[in-house]
Motif scaffolding. Structure first.
Motif, PDB file in Angstrom:
ATOM      1  N   GLU A 139      50.296 -52.673 -57.516  1.00  0.00           N
ATOM      2  CA  GLU A 139      48.604 -52.172 -56.986  1.00  0.00           C
ATOM      3  C   GLU A 139      47.176 -52.712 -56.297  1.00  0.00           C
ATOM      4  N   TRP A 155      58.892 -51.208 -57.453  1.00  0.00           N
ATOM      5  CA  TRP A 155      56.908 -50.693 -56.651  1.00  0.00           C
ATOM      6  C   TRP A 155      58.101 -49.524 -55.723  1.00  0.00           C
ATOM      7  N   ASP A 173      48.297 -58.056 -61.180  1.00  0.00           N
ATOM      8  CA  ASP A 173      48.435 -56.994 -61.008  1.00  0.00           C
ATOM      9  C   ASP A 173      48.309 -56.703 -59.928  1.00  0.00           C
TER      10      ASP A 173
END
Length: 207
Positions: A75, A106, A72
């Motif tokens: 994040e 992103w 992930d």
């Protein structure tokens, strides 16, 4: 092409590789990771749908190479990613970042991190092909201690959405339906499970 064999890295891994099924959907990503020593930078971003096995593949890769795996990644704290990327280059130990999307999509605030990630190779695990979907359904059914004949698994496989999440959902539904009927997964049980997902014979004819 689909297989459930040891991943083709040269070193042993702590995690059971047999849990990861190689197919056309993920073979390119696996081959890229296999040749990590040839990467232009000591980092790669691995993208793919949720439940596609990307986390398992990342852990196996880190165990085998002695590198670092961050799941992930989009994040995570940007300073952490920045230092991990730099450390991978300095130590010549690979860094693998798993994410839903490639870094170009992103929201990266640190310019130095953005430039590094945009120079990092990206490999993708694709949606499950028909054979992989079949093998995953079989594997998950067996993991639950359930019994289903091949023709029943095939009946289910051709009727569900081509996604890893849908595969998990149908096995959950099969488990519940088999438990309620106190019997193996028959065609009748499969139809009932599919119906809980909104898939009927009429629906299937429209797909």
């Amino acid at each position: 092409m689909t297989d459930q064999i040891a991943l083709p890295f040269a070193w042993p891994a702590d995690e059971d590789e047999r849990d990861f099924i190689i197919s056309d959907a993920n073979q390119a990503a696996v081959r890229h990771l296999e040749h990590w020593s040839l990467w232009p930078v000591m980092a790669t971003v691995l993208t793919g749908p949720r439940k596609s096995g990307r986390s398992l593949l990342g852990r196996i890769f880190a165990n085998k190479t002695g590198g670092c795996f961050i799941d992930d990644a989009e994040e995570q704290d940007e300073e952490r990613l920045f230092h991990a990327w730099n450390a991978a280059q300095a130590d010549h130990k690979p860094l693998l970042l798993a994410a839903d999307l490639p870094p170009a999509r992103w929201r990266i605030k640190l310019p130095d991190l953005r430039s590094r990630l945009l120079a990092t190779p990206v490999v993708e695990i694709e949606k499950p092909d028909d054979i992989l979907a079949l093998r995953l359904i079989e594997k998950l059914i067996q993991a639950r201690g359930l019994i289903a004949r091949p023709e029943v698994v095939r009946y289910v496989q051709v009727r569900i959405e081509r996604s890893y999440i849908a595969i998990g959902r149908i096995v959950d539904a099969l488990d519940e339906a088999a438990l309620a009927r106190r019997r193996p997964i028959t065609l009748a049980v499969a139809r009932e499970a599919l119906a809980t997902m909104g898939v009927t014979e009429d629906t299937y004819r429209l797909l």
